[in-house]
Write a protein that holds these residues in place. Sequence first.
Motif: not given
Length: 123
Positions: A80-96, A12-16
């Motif tokens: 669920y995890l709704q993620m808005n306004s994503l930033k490059p520093e949010d990039a990661a592997v996400y685990y529930c 996703v692009q930044p801000g997405g």
Amino acid sequence: QVQLVESGGGLVQPGGSLRLSCAASGFTLDYYAIGWFRQAPGKEREGVSCISSSDGSTYYADSVKGRFTASRDNAKNTFYLQMNSLKPEDAAVYYCATDCDYADYEGWSFGSWGQGTQVTVSS
């Protein structure tokens, strides 16, 4: 057998925005605190959110507060995890994960978790 399966990651692009899902099986979600953590390459695991099993209150890491929203659908045994306004520093592997907890002095803790889903934030 407890099983958690994440989905919804991607590029996703930044801000997405992205919405991650976690389908639980082998147990009933209602009775568990559930949450998310993430881990980027070369970095320590970082707790993201935790929904209490008792009163439904949700704790968020400061880094995502106001941008991410965690929710659960007990009828579907999914959260669920709704993620808005994503930033490059949010990039990661996400685990529930289940059995999450946060305490000021002890930090985050998690019980069982899934295999993770990759989130990439880049233009």
